[in-house]
Motif scaffolding. Sequence first.
Motif, PDB file in Angstrom:
ATOM      1  N   GLN A 182       0.831  -1.208   0.000  1.00 50.94           N
ATOM      2  CA  GLN A 182       0.000   0.000   0.000  1.00 50.94           C
ATOM      3  C   GLN A 182       0.863   1.255   0.000  1.00 50.94           C
ATOM      4  N   LEU A 183       1.911   1.228  -0.809  1.00 42.42           N
ATOM      5  CA  LEU A 183       2.754   2.399  -1.000  1.00 42.42           C
ATOM      6  C   LEU A 183       2.124   3.339  -2.021  1.00 42.42           C
ATOM      7  N   GLY A 184       2.604   4.572  -2.017  1.00 44.59           N
ATOM      8  CA  GLY A 184       2.222   5.477  -3.085  1.00 44.59           C
ATOM      9  C   GLY A 184       0.935   6.208  -2.865  1.00 44.59           C
ATOM     10  N   SER A 185       0.620   6.554  -1.617  1.00 45.58           N
ATOM     11  CA  SER A 185      -0.556   7.390  -1.380  1.00 45.58           C
ATOM     12  C   SER A 185      -0.264   8.802  -1.856  1.00 45.58           C
ATOM     13  N   THR A 186      -1.247   9.671  -1.773  1.00 46.86           N
ATOM     14  CA  THR A 186      -1.045  11.049  -2.227  1.00 46.86           C
ATOM     15  C   THR A 186      -0.003  11.759  -1.398  1.00 46.86           C
ATOM     16  N   ASP A 187       0.211  11.318  -0.163  1.00 47.89           N
ATOM     17  CA  ASP A 187       1.278  11.868   0.668  1.00 47.89           C
ATOM     18  C   ASP A 187       2.490  10.983   0.500  1.00 47.89           C
ATOM     19  N   LEU A 188       3.416  11.379  -0.369  1.00 42.83           N
ATOM     20  CA  LEU A 188       4.536  10.505  -0.715  1.00 42.83           C
ATOM     21  C   LEU A 188       5.582  10.429   0.370  1.00 42.83           C
ATOM     22  N   GLY A 213       5.392   6.234   4.412  1.00 41.25           N
ATOM     23  CA  GLY A 213       5.786   4.940   3.878  1.00 41.25           C
ATOM     24  C   GLY A 213       4.609   4.057   3.547  1.00 41.25           C
ATOM     25  N   VAL A 214       3.579   4.068   4.374  1.00 37.04           N
ATOM     26  CA  VAL A 214       2.419   3.218   4.118  1.00 37.04           C
ATOM     27  C   VAL A 214       1.153   3.989   4.416  1.00 37.04           C
ATOM     28  N   ILE A 215       0.055   3.456   3.932  1.00 42.28           N
ATOM     29  CA  ILE A 215      -1.251   4.023   4.253  1.00 42.28           C
ATOM     30  C   ILE A 215      -1.731   3.387   5.550  1.00 42.28           C
ATOM     31  N   PHE A 237       4.274  -1.424  12.804  1.00 42.96           N
ATOM     32  CA  PHE A 237       5.132  -1.633  11.638  1.00 42.96           C
ATOM     33  C   PHE A 237       4.922  -0.502  10.645  1.00 42.96           C
ATOM     34  N   ARG A 238       5.669   0.575  10.836  1.00 43.40           N
ATOM     35  CA  ARG A 238       5.577   1.731   9.964  1.00 43.40           C
ATOM     36  C   ARG A 238       6.976   2.062   9.431  1.00 43.40           C
ATOM     37  N   LEU A 239       7.092   2.156   8.128  1.00 43.38           N
ATOM     38  CA  LEU A 239       8.359   2.555   7.534  1.00 43.38           C
ATOM     39  C   LEU A 239       8.600   4.034   7.772  1.00 43.38           C
ATOM     40  N   ASN A 240       9.862   4.397   7.932  1.00 48.22           N
ATOM     41  CA  ASN A 240      10.194   5.813   8.005  1.00 48.22           C
ATOM     42  C   ASN A 240       9.905   6.463   6.654  1.00 48.22           C
ATOM     43  N   PRO A 241       9.615   7.752   6.636  1.00 51.12           N
ATOM     44  CA  PRO A 241       9.359   8.419   5.345  1.00 51.12           C
ATOM     45  C   PRO A 241      10.531   8.239   4.392  1.00 51.12           C
TER      46      PRO A 241
END
Length: 564
Positions: free
Chosen positions: A267-273, A276-278, A286-290
């Motif tokens: 779920q990458l690539g939301s409008t807020d680039l 890391g994830v939506i 489990f959240r990726l750093n920006p």
Amino acid sequence: MADKRTTTPAGPSTSLQRGKACLRCRKRKMRCDGVKPACQQCTKAKKGDACEYDDGKGKTRTQLMREQIARLEARVKELEKSSSSSSHGSPPANLSLSASASPTPFPLDMDSSPWDSQWNGIPDFPAVNGITDSYATEDPPIELAQMLLEIFLPHRHQVGLEVHVGRLRDSLHLPLGEQRHPVLMNSIYLWACYLSRPGSLCEHEPLYLSRALAAVNDAVPNPSKVIDFIQASCLLSMYFLSNGRLLEGSYHASAAASLAIQWGLHQLGSTDLTVGVIPCDRESTFRLNPAKDAIEQGERVLAFWQVFNLDRCWSVALRRPATIPDSKHPWTSVITPWPQRMEDYETGELEINSGSPTIQAFFVHQAQVSPVVGGFSTFAHRVKASALFEGASRLSSSWYPRLSSSPSFTENFRAFEHTITRFTTTLLPLHQLAATLPDEKTSLLLIHSLAHASMIHLHQPFLEDQGSRETAVRAARSLAVVAKHISDTDYDYLDPFIGHCWVLGSEILASEIAQLQAAWSPHPASSELRVELNTLLFSLTKVAAKFPLFGYQATKVQKLLDAI
């Protein structure tokens, strides 16, 4: 000045003869000056490494690569001697393996089918005997690391790894904490040794395999190295699968897929680039750093689709369900945008996905309509082919006799068949592949093969029906046509999964020949089919020379051929 110009003998024309431009300029229809080793256009674009010619002069790409490997192996031996003398005559523990060591620590048992592996529990990875790793807590010498990396890089697409080459090279010179994780680098070194077979470097496979497996425990709890771990798990899976170790290969493929979902790479690539994830309105540990920039975000997108390809294709070959889900549920819907070329990420041209499903949109025929979907790169076509391959197998295997009159199943079946046919027509024709870059050519050969193999899988349960049988035979014959377009150089860079496609085609052709001969012997069409079956067998044998998994399958096909 004008007089001098008119009296000076005319020099050579600045326009090259047709076919003399480098492959990159030809593909982009740019004016090329033909300078070697790198033309001005490639040099300006900082793509000197990608500047290649096929004008028939000089050495081929394969010859140059083999010479480079020979030079690197000679340098490795020098390093061994240097290390030996510096340790007062004792052999360097990290490089000294028995000369009788197997090229792979996990030889394929040819007496039994590799597809009949047992699936009970998580595998215990066998210890590599005879290795005491003196570099257990440090990287290999920088010169050796660079050599192994340069051996691997031309083959990175072959094993599914899509990375920014410049950053990967630069990583070797960064402070330890900023380098790519040892689990990834040792997996790369492992493949470099594997691909150098039958050279002496292959003796070091057990060393780098043991290092990569040991580094797994350090990479798992490190959030900043998630992408490295996922990429490494894919490489390890491919290594085990190629050597016929299906249980270990399946284990690492499942680990990569599970981790990719857990960290939200689907779920990458939301409008807020910068995110890391939506989050899907829920708290997540489990959240990726920006992502720092478009290149890093692009590598994350490419890493997910690397896992997706591995999961979709090999789950069919291993006859198990795919690990990555893709449903309408907000936690499982795949909305990561289609993969782009690395050059696009370099220029900041990052596709934005507003949250619409990616694969599902493709299946409902929206891929050519919605500008959000995109998916026009070669790698995106590879992903679509993988999705079709697994989808066809899943749909056909869901059939049972009571569904024979089900309007719903028939409708889904015809829609899927149409999707495969339409996808095939969007691919670059086989006769035009020679004009593409070598990496693109080998990828497109696999994509064509997956499309035809998808059609075989879709119709396989219905071969007693004349229409389905004819469709499957046409697809099998199309696979033979693809194989005829493969040059000797291409075999060194083919994705090993293409061998599985050839096995499917070979079985269909052998069955058709046997049926024709039973009805009318000798049948006029059987000789043509036998030629095409021999073509697939030859190609399968060539692939088996590099990837032992398909040695068993080549033997099986040869027995089918001998029996008819």
